[in-house]
Design a protein around this motif. Structure first.
Motif, mmCIF file in Angstrom:
data_model
loop_
_atom_site.group_PDB
_atom_site.id
_atom_site.type_symbol
_atom_site.label_atom_id
_atom_site.label_comp_id
_atom_site.label_asym_id
_atom_site.label_seq_id
_atom_site.Cartn_x
_atom_site.Cartn_y
_atom_site.Cartn_z
ATOM 1 N N TYR A 125 0.552 -0.836 -0.084
ATOM 2 C CA TYR A 125 0.670 0.052 -0.179
ATOM 3 C C TYR A 125 0.652 0.802 -0.168
ATOM 4 C CZ TYR A 125 -3.988 -2.425 0.519
ATOM 5 O OH TYR A 125 -4.579 -3.764 0.012
ATOM 6 N N SER A 126 1.930 0.925 0.715
ATOM 7 C CA SER A 126 2.971 2.045 0.321
ATOM 8 C C SER A 126 3.865 2.662 -0.951
ATOM 9 C CB SER A 126 4.346 2.439 1.050
ATOM 10 O OG SER A 126 3.556 2.526 2.525
ATOM 11 N N GLU A 127 3.494 1.098 -1.837
ATOM 12 C CA GLU A 127 3.586 1.657 -3.303
ATOM 13 C C GLU A 127 2.806 2.655 -4.068
ATOM 14 O OE1 GLU A 127 5.041 -1.856 -5.019
ATOM 15 O OE2 GLU A 127 6.771 -2.403 -3.563
ATOM 16 N N LYS A 128 1.181 2.342 -3.337
ATOM 17 C CA LYS A 128 0.524 2.650 -4.214
ATOM 18 C C LYS A 128 0.502 4.027 -3.901
ATOM 19 C CE LYS A 128 -2.862 -1.178 -4.277
ATOM 20 N NZ LYS A 128 -3.242 -1.335 -5.641
ATOM 21 N N VAL A 129 -0.400 4.410 -2.542
ATOM 22 C CA VAL A 129 0.302 5.784 -1.777
ATOM 23 C C VAL A 129 1.624 7.240 -3.131
ATOM 24 C CG1 VAL A 129 0.588 7.786 0.225
ATOM 25 C CG2 VAL A 129 -0.363 5.418 0.106
ATOM 26 N N ALA A 130 2.517 6.012 -2.472
ATOM 27 C CA ALA A 130 3.755 6.879 -3.752
ATOM 28 C C ALA A 130 3.165 7.139 -4.953
ATOM 29 C CB ALA A 130 4.734 6.411 -3.149
ATOM 30 N N THR A 131 2.720 5.849 -6.029
ATOM 31 C CA THR A 131 2.362 6.546 -7.044
ATOM 32 C C THR A 131 1.047 7.486 -6.831
ATOM 33 O OG1 THR A 131 2.294 4.402 -7.611
ATOM 34 C CG2 THR A 131 0.989 5.191 -8.843
ATOM 35 N N LEU A 132 0.007 7.872 -6.019
ATOM 36 C CA LEU A 132 -0.569 8.734 -6.215
ATOM 37 C C LEU A 132 -0.449 10.083 -5.798
ATOM 38 C CD1 LEU A 132 -4.114 7.237 -4.378
ATOM 39 C CD2 LEU A 132 -3.366 7.171 -6.828
ATOM 40 N N ALA A 133 0.374 10.079 -4.976
ATOM 41 C CA ALA A 133 1.770 11.071 -3.713
ATOM 42 C C ALA A 133 2.659 12.098 -5.782
ATOM 43 C CB ALA A 133 2.503 10.615 -3.517
ATOM 44 N N ALA A 134 3.144 10.425 -7.200
ATOM 45 C CA ALA A 134 3.889 11.116 -7.598
ATOM 46 C C ALA A 134 2.966 12.066 -8.589
ATOM 47 C CB ALA A 134 4.574 10.448 -8.581
ATOM 48 N N ALA A 135 1.767 11.396 -9.007
ATOM 49 C CA ALA A 135 0.456 12.164 -9.721
ATOM 50 C C ALA A 135 0.198 12.685 -9.060
ATOM 51 C CB ALA A 135 -0.736 10.700 -9.647
ATOM 52 N N GLN A 136 0.051 13.335 -7.632
ATOM 53 C CA GLN A 136 -0.741 14.720 -7.309
ATOM 54 C C GLN A 136 0.702 15.862 -7.698
ATOM 55 O OE1 GLN A 136 -1.954 13.229 -3.397
ATOM 56 N NE2 GLN A 136 -3.456 14.062 -3.923
ATOM 57 N N GLN A 137 1.756 14.778 -7.354
ATOM 58 C CA GLN A 137 2.871 16.173 -8.022
ATOM 59 C C GLN A 137 3.094 17.037 -9.478
ATOM 60 O OE1 GLN A 137 5.849 14.520 -6.057
ATOM 61 N NE2 GLN A 137 5.662 15.022 -3.859
ATOM 62 N N ALA A 138 2.219 15.679 -9.857
ATOM 63 C CA ALA A 138 2.431 16.109 -11.599
ATOM 64 C C ALA A 138 1.326 17.079 -11.770
ATOM 65 C CB ALA A 138 2.422 15.157 -12.102
ATOM 66 N N GLY A 139 0.749 16.888 -11.194
ATOM 67 C CA GLY A 139 -0.553 18.214 -11.709
ATOM 68 C C GLY A 139 -2.159 17.281 -12.212
ATOM 69 N N GLU A 140 -1.612 15.471 -12.198
ATOM 70 C CA GLU A 140 -2.638 15.197 -12.387
ATOM 71 C C GLU A 140 -3.926 14.504 -11.499
ATOM 72 O OE1 GLU A 140 0.225 12.553 -13.661
ATOM 73 O OE2 GLU A 140 0.393 13.688 -15.354
ATOM 74 N N LEU A 141 -3.706 14.730 -10.256
ATOM 75 C CA LEU A 141 -5.072 14.152 -9.199
ATOM 76 C C LEU A 141 -5.045 15.121 -8.647
ATOM 77 C CD1 LEU A 141 -3.663 10.918 -8.724
ATOM 78 C CD2 LEU A 141 -5.323 11.483 -9.873
ATOM 79 N N ALA A 142 -6.300 15.815 -7.297
ATOM 80 C CA ALA A 142 -6.115 16.486 -7.045
ATOM 81 C C ALA A 142 -5.429 16.348 -5.206
ATOM 82 C CB ALA A 142 -7.741 16.785 -6.636
ATOM 83 N N GLU A 143 -4.602 17.737 -5.843
ATOM 84 C CA GLU A 143 -4.058 17.698 -4.201
ATOM 85 C C GLU A 143 -4.286 18.025 -2.644
ATOM 86 O OE1 GLU A 143 0.182 19.293 -4.978
ATOM 87 O OE2 GLU A 143 -0.873 20.309 -6.607
ATOM 88 N N ASP A 144 -5.885 17.774 -3.044
ATOM 89 C CA ASP A 144 -6.339 18.482 -1.318
ATOM 90 C C ASP A 144 -6.880 17.882 -0.308
ATOM 91 O OD1 ASP A 144 -8.021 18.151 -3.404
ATOM 92 O OD2 ASP A 144 -9.839 19.585 -2.902
ATOM 93 N N VAL A 145 -6.283 16.564 -1.273
ATOM 94 C CA VAL A 145 -6.659 15.337 0.069
ATOM 95 C C VAL A 145 -5.714 14.819 -0.080
ATOM 96 C CG1 VAL A 145 -7.593 13.062 0.880
ATOM 97 C CG2 VAL A 145 -9.103 14.676 -0.122
ATOM 98 N N ASP A 146 -4.630 14.287 1.549
ATOM 99 C CA ASP A 146 -3.242 13.542 1.661
ATOM 100 C C ASP A 146 -2.970 11.914 0.506
ATOM 101 O OD1 ASP A 146 -3.735 12.806 4.286
ATOM 102 O OD2 ASP A 146 -3.294 10.726 3.291
#
Length: 197
Positions: A125-146
């Motif tokens: 699950y840490s890998e999944k969270v890191a994937t989402l964090a990378a997509a958020q940092q790239a502006g591809e997913l909303a960043e308002d929820v961790d």
């Protein structure tokens, strides 16, 4: 005649999946698992140990199947709705999986309880969270929820369709179908994760 250990273990795991999905870890019975598998129950103790260890083996095996069938890599993390749809498809084809997770949460979810394959699952699950964090940092997913809470929301949304079928029936008055339900999940996740304009 040589004993086919791998085949016997798989028969027992397959039977245990059904037993645990139906009755949960506390209600499951080793004798019923053995009967379902057509194997002497002593083999369960020989190969898996006790009932708790068998439940852990079942969850570890089933979680591995889901992880292999529905990976979340950066390319897919950019469209979390697509990922949610693929997880929905997996649960539709394997309805026992959500039930196993629900039973684990109900009967083993307390902080003091040891979860099946806990360290491996945490890493997964840490890998999944890191994937989402990378997509958020790239502006591809909303960043308002961790990203961890976002992943939890997606998991909860998809699993609720399978663990709360009575709510689906009550809210939708019997007008539900799998394709419409899947599309609703995909649409909801996309809206939840759409970056601000």
């Amino acid at each position: 005649m040589a004993w086919d250990t791998a085949r016997t273990q798989q028969l027992l795991l397959d039977a245990a999946v059904e037993e645990f999905a139906e009755f949960g870890p506390d209600g499951a019975r080793i004798a019923r698992v053995a009967t379902r598998a057509g194997v002497n129950k002593e083999r369960i103790y020989q190969y898996f140990g006790n009932k708790e260890q068998l439940f852990s083996a079942v969850l570890t095996s089933e979680l591995g199947k889901l992880a292999e069938a529905v990976p979340l890599v950066l390319e897919r993390g950019r469209d979390l709705g697509d990922y949610a749809g693929r997880v929905f498809d997996y649960h539709s084809a394997h309805p026992h999986f959500s039930r196993l997770l629900a039973w684990e949460g109900l009967q083993r979810g307390a902080a003091s309880e040891e979860l099946a394959a806990g360290p491996e699952r945490t890493a997964h699950y840490s890998e999944k969270v890191a994937t989402l964090a990378a997509a958020q940092q790239a502006g591809e997913l909303a960043e308002d929820v961790d990203p961890a809470r976002l992943m939890f929301a997606v998991i909860g949304l998809v699993n609720a369709w399978f663990t709360l079928p009575q709510m689906v029936r009550l809210l939708m008055s019997g007008t539900t179908d799998a394709a419409t339900d899947r599309e609703a999940v995909v649409t909801l996740v996309r809206r939840l994760t759409k970056p601000a304009a």
